[in-house]
Each structure stands twice: as C-alpha cells, then as structure tokens.
Motif scaffolding. Structure first.
Motif, PDB file in Angstrom:
ATOM      1  N   TRP A   1       0.830  -1.202   0.000  1.00  0.00           N
ATOM      2  CA  TRP A   1       0.000   0.000   0.000  1.00  0.00           C
ATOM      3  C   TRP A   1       0.869   1.259   0.000  1.00  0.00           C
ATOM      4  O   TRP A   1       1.799   1.350   0.777  1.00  0.00           O
ATOM      5  CB  TRP A   1      -0.911   0.010   1.237  1.00  0.00           C
ATOM      6  CG  TRP A   1      -1.941   1.096   1.135  1.00  0.00           C
ATOM      7  CD1 TRP A   1      -1.956   2.298   1.792  1.00  0.00           C
ATOM      8  CD2 TRP A   1      -3.098   1.087   0.309  1.00  0.00           C
ATOM      9  NE1 TRP A   1      -3.043   3.031   1.433  1.00  0.00           N
ATOM     10  CE2 TRP A   1      -3.764   2.317   0.522  1.00  0.00           C
ATOM     11  CE3 TRP A   1      -3.633   0.170  -0.602  1.00  0.00           C
ATOM     12  CZ2 TRP A   1      -4.937   2.640  -0.141  1.00  0.00           C
ATOM     13  CZ3 TRP A   1      -4.806   0.498  -1.245  1.00  0.00           C
ATOM     14  CH2 TRP A   1      -5.445   1.715  -1.011  1.00  0.00           C
ATOM     15  N   PRO A   2       0.560   2.230  -0.880  1.00  0.00           N
ATOM     16  CA  PRO A   2      -0.459   2.107  -1.927  1.00  0.00           C
ATOM     17  C   PRO A   2      -0.018   1.138  -3.013  1.00  0.00           C
ATOM     18  O   PRO A   2       1.175   0.842  -3.134  1.00  0.00           O
ATOM     19  CB  PRO A   2      -0.579   3.534  -2.465  1.00  0.00           C
ATOM     20  CG  PRO A   2       0.757   4.139  -2.190  1.00  0.00           C
ATOM     21  CD  PRO A   2       1.222   3.544  -0.892  1.00  0.00           C
ATOM     22  N   PRO A   3      -0.957   0.649  -3.807  1.00  0.00           N
ATOM     23  CA  PRO A   3      -0.590  -0.316  -4.844  1.00  0.00           C
ATOM     24  C   PRO A   3       0.291   0.342  -5.901  1.00  0.00           C
ATOM     25  O   PRO A   3       0.216   1.554  -6.114  1.00  0.00           O
ATOM     26  CB  PRO A   3      -1.941  -0.727  -5.435  1.00  0.00           C
ATOM     27  CG  PRO A   3      -2.841   0.419  -5.141  1.00  0.00           C
ATOM     28  CD  PRO A   3      -2.398   0.957  -3.809  1.00  0.00           C
ATOM     29  N   PRO A   4       1.127  -0.442  -6.562  1.00  0.00           N
ATOM     30  CA  PRO A   4       1.973   0.139  -7.607  1.00  0.00           C
ATOM     31  C   PRO A   4       1.140   0.635  -8.777  1.00  0.00           C
ATOM     32  O   PRO A   4       0.046   0.128  -9.040  1.00  0.00           O
ATOM     33  CB  PRO A   4       2.870  -1.029  -8.021  1.00  0.00           C
ATOM     34  CG  PRO A   4       2.073  -2.248  -7.675  1.00  0.00           C
ATOM     35  CD  PRO A   4       1.332  -1.888  -6.425  1.00  0.00           C
ATOM     36  N   VAL A   5       1.619   1.626  -9.463  1.00  0.00           N
ATOM     37  CA  VAL A   5       0.942   2.133 -10.654  1.00  0.00           C
ATOM     38  C   VAL A   5       1.123   1.121 -11.784  1.00  0.00           C
ATOM     39  O   VAL A   5       2.241   0.692 -12.068  1.00  0.00           O
ATOM     40  CB  VAL A   5       1.508   3.502 -11.077  1.00  0.00           C
ATOM     41  CG1 VAL A   5       0.906   3.951 -12.402  1.00  0.00           C
ATOM     42  CG2 VAL A   5       1.249   4.523  -9.983  1.00  0.00           C
ATOM     43  N   VAL A   6       0.012   0.744 -12.400  1.00  0.00           N
ATOM     44  CA  VAL A   6       0.043  -0.218 -13.500  1.00  0.00           C
ATOM     45  C   VAL A   6      -0.443   0.478 -14.765  1.00  0.00           C
ATOM     46  O   VAL A   6      -1.564   0.991 -14.805  1.00  0.00           O
ATOM     47  CB  VAL A   6      -0.845  -1.443 -13.202  1.00  0.00           C
ATOM     48  CG1 VAL A   6      -0.824  -2.414 -14.391  1.00  0.00           C
ATOM     49  CG2 VAL A   6      -0.371  -2.144 -11.943  1.00  0.00           C
ATOM     50  N   GLY A   7       0.381   0.519 -15.799  1.00  0.00           N
ATOM     51  CA  GLY A   7      -0.041   1.120 -17.057  1.00  0.00           C
ATOM     52  C   GLY A   7      -0.099   2.633 -17.005  1.00  0.00           C
ATOM     53  O   GLY A   7       0.483   3.288 -16.134  1.00  0.00           O
ATOM     54  N   GLN A   8      -0.840   3.186 -17.949  1.00  0.00           N
ATOM     55  CA  GLN A   8      -0.948   4.636 -18.104  1.00  0.00           C
ATOM     56  C   GLN A   8      -2.109   5.168 -17.266  1.00  0.00           C
ATOM     57  O   GLN A   8      -3.252   5.213 -17.732  1.00  0.00           O
ATOM     58  CB  GLN A   8      -1.125   4.999 -19.574  1.00  0.00           C
ATOM     59  CG  GLN A   8       0.044   4.615 -20.456  1.00  0.00           C
ATOM     60  CD  GLN A   8       1.304   5.378 -20.083  1.00  0.00           C
ATOM     61  OE1 GLN A   8       1.294   6.593 -19.981  1.00  0.00           O
ATOM     62  NE2 GLN A   8       2.399   4.650 -19.867  1.00  0.00           N
ATOM     63  N   VAL A   9      -1.826   5.558 -16.056  1.00  0.00           N
ATOM     64  CA  VAL A   9      -2.863   6.046 -15.142  1.00  0.00           C
ATOM     65  C   VAL A   9      -3.008   7.554 -15.316  1.00  0.00           C
ATOM     66  O   VAL A   9      -2.105   8.320 -14.988  1.00  0.00           O
ATOM     67  CB  VAL A   9      -2.528   5.691 -13.687  1.00  0.00           C
ATOM     68  CG1 VAL A   9      -3.556   6.310 -12.744  1.00  0.00           C
ATOM     69  CG2 VAL A   9      -2.486   4.175 -13.513  1.00  0.00           C
ATOM     70  N   ARG A  10      -4.152   7.968 -15.819  1.00  0.00           N
ATOM     71  CA  ARG A  10      -4.412   9.392 -16.018  1.00  0.00           C
ATOM     72  C   ARG A  10      -4.580  10.111 -14.681  1.00  0.00           C
ATOM     73  O   ARG A  10      -4.094  11.223 -14.487  1.00  0.00           O
ATOM     74  CB  ARG A  10      -5.692   9.568 -16.857  1.00  0.00           C
ATOM     75  CG  ARG A  10      -6.070  11.022 -17.175  1.00  0.00           C
ATOM     76  CD  ARG A  10      -5.217  11.590 -18.281  1.00  0.00           C
ATOM     77  NE  ARG A  10      -5.296  10.760 -19.489  1.00  0.00           N
ATOM     78  CZ  ARG A  10      -6.255  10.843 -20.423  1.00  0.00           C
ATOM     79  NH1 ARG A  10      -7.207  11.749 -20.308  1.00  0.00           N
ATOM     80  NH2 ARG A  10      -6.234  10.059 -21.502  1.00  0.00           N
TER      81      ARG A  10
END
Length: 334
Positions: free
Chosen positions: A147-156
């Motif tokens: 926590w927090p979770p890792p960013v996956v992909g293109q997070v706007r």
C-alpha cells in the motif's frame, strides 16, 4: 461503447469508498497533472452519474467530469466497501467485477471473469477492475498487502484515501468543471431513468422522438435524446419492441415510444442490480444462471449475426449504421 448501467455502479462505488474522505490526487501519466494538483488534499463531497458520464464533487465547488468512452476504466484497490443498495437477483449484494477475491461456491463467472451473483466482503483488501463494458480484463496479480498499490499502465488520475485507491485509465474525457459548467453539461443530455423523474423523463423522451425524422436506431444512441443507451441495449430494446430499427422516430406510434422509455428504465435497473446487460425475460433458474455466466445467452439479437432468431428462426442480420454494428431480426422486426 459503454452503457449507462456500469457508470451508475461505478458512481455508487465512489459513494461508498471515496465520498466524505480527503483525497490525495496525482497524475502518474502526467496528462492531468494540473487538474490533479487542484483537487489534491480536498475532500470528495458527492458523486452522481448521468447516462455515460460521472461527476465527482470536491469541496470548494470543484467537480471532476469523467467519460470513460470506448477504452476507459476505473481500478479500485484497497478496502472495497460494497454498496448495500445494489442487490443481485438472488438477494445478494452485487459488485461490478472482482479480481483476486475469495468467491463463494455458487459463484457464476462469465468469460470476462465477472461474478454476477456474489459480492466481495466489506472491507477487504483487494483490487477491482471496473470497465464500462462487458469486455473486462483483469490486472496483473499483486501483493494485496502493498500500500499504496503500484501504478500499473498509463494512469491518467489516481485518487487515494487512507484505505482506498481509484486509478483512471484511458478516458475520453477527464476534466474539472465549475457547478455552472456541470449544469450546462447535464442540460445537454437526454433523460436518465435513474436521475430524472420517470414521468417527466417519459414525456421529454416521447416528445423528442415523435418529432424527429431520424431513424429510431440512431435516436436511441443519441445521448441528447436519452442517456445511457449503447449498442447492446439499443439492439435488444428494438427487438423487444419488435420495431424496425430504420423507422423514423416521428413514425413510431406514441405507445411504442413510451414503451421504449419504460423498458429502458426497467433494463437499466436490472443492469445496475446485476452488473450485466440481461435483456431476456421469464428464464428458468437454470437458464438465468447460464445467462449470467455467458453473454451470448442473455441477449435476443446482439452479437448473434447469422444465428437463428430465438423467436422465429430467421437468421439475425448485422449491418453498419453510423459506424456502429446494428443487430436485428428482419422477420420479427419487419
């Protein structure tokens, strides 16, 4: 293209998990960095869905407007609290999608991995992928304790509270609006059965359709005429009404136009309740469970090109209308 039931479900998830909490906002992708900085540190005050658009209010009269469009998705992680107002047809609470959760023995999963009958626990550390269509795919497995979770992909846009994370990817629209701008946006939309007074919405919808020379198939997809209907509901509603999709709106009998509005109100409620676009009636318990598990078993004509009509046996046809596929029975809907 998305359909309105999913947007209402997403809004209710926001109401349970985000509204009333202070939010840390960021734009990992960078494309909404300025907007994220303006809402960072503010408390979410309310949320509403109208048709295919969601509006999230922050303190200070600032609103976030999101239209997921064809490819957008919200991903929730952390403590996901189930909305008690959303119950499945067997009396249990429903949740749009569950990934990495413990499922009950009687869970019914569709090909997208969506459990249509059971709910996830509340609260529970998990990750939920919520798209505006039934073609939902999962996210890579991750450590639920991170926590927090890792960013996956293109997070706007990432909205983070002390317990819940909501990541937005690939929306058609993601912008901040003033209250007046929100009102102007909503004023351009047609009535939504879950937002507008049903009787007033029926009169407004009927009045517009009955004076238009445009085909009823195009009118049902026009968000300025009625909110929330997409390709699936459009095809299914026209079949249920036994209505030729090419009939000009002004030539559709008034009682049939009113019936379309009432049918949309009913189907939308079912969609919000179950998380599925169930458009077939009077199914046996076994057939109902099969339909919940397989999309092709819960529609009359959609995605059934070349297959026999479930009523008359005539081959279902598909044609392109305004760049979208239109499915219909040339016999039942002649």
């Amino acid at each position: 293209m998305p359909e309105g039931h999913s947007v209402h479900r997403i809004a209710r998830q926001f109401d349970r998990n985000i509204v009333g909490r202070t939010v840390a906002a960021s734009s990992p992708q960078g494309r909404f960095a300025e907007g994220a900085s303006l809402i960072d540190g503010r408390a979410a005050a309310s949320v509403r869905a109208v048709g295919k658009q969601m509006f999230l209010e922050f303190e200070g009269d600032l609103w976030l407007r999101v239209h997921l469009g064809m490819y957008g998705a919200w991903d929730f992680a952390g403590e996901i609290l189930v909305d008690p107002t959303i119950a499945s047809a067997n009396g249990r609470m429903g949740q749009t999608n569950q990934r990495g959760t413990f499922l009950e023995d009687d869970a019914v999963m569709d090909a997208a991995g969506e459990n249509s009958l059971t709910s996830i626990g509340a609260p529970r550390r998990t990750r939920v992928h919520v798209r505006m269509s039934e073609q939902t795919t999962g996210l890579p497995d991750e450590d639920p304790g991170e926590w927090p979770p890792p960013v996956v992909g293109q997070v706007r846009l990432r909205l983070l509270t002390d317990a819940t994370c909501a990541d937005l990817r690939g929306p058609t629209a993601c912008e901040l609006q003033t209250p007046d701008e929100v009102a102007a946006t909503i004023a351009k939309l047609g009535p939504d059965p879950l937002v507008d007074d049903l009787a007033e919405g029926e009169e407004r919808f009927t009045s517009v359709v009955r004076r238009k020379p445009t085909s009823i198939a195009l009118l049902l997809m026009d968000q300025g005429v009625v909110s929330g209907i997409g390709n699936v509901y459009r095809a299914e509603m026209l079949f249920r009404a036994r209505l030729n999709p090419h009939t000009p709106g002004r030539e559709v009998p008034e009682e049939i136009v009113r019936g379309l509005w009432r049918d949309w109100a009913r189907l939308l409620r079912i969609g919000v309740e179950t998380g599925q676009m169930m458009t077939m009636d009077d199914l046996s318990p076994d057939d109902w469970r099969a339909a919940m598990a397989h999309r092709d078993d819960r529609h009359w004509v959609y995605h059934r090109a070349g297959l026999p009509c479930r009523v008359c046996g005539t081959a279902i046809v598909v044609e392109e209308l305004a760049t979208r596929k239109l499915y219909w029975c040339p016999s039942c809907q002649a």
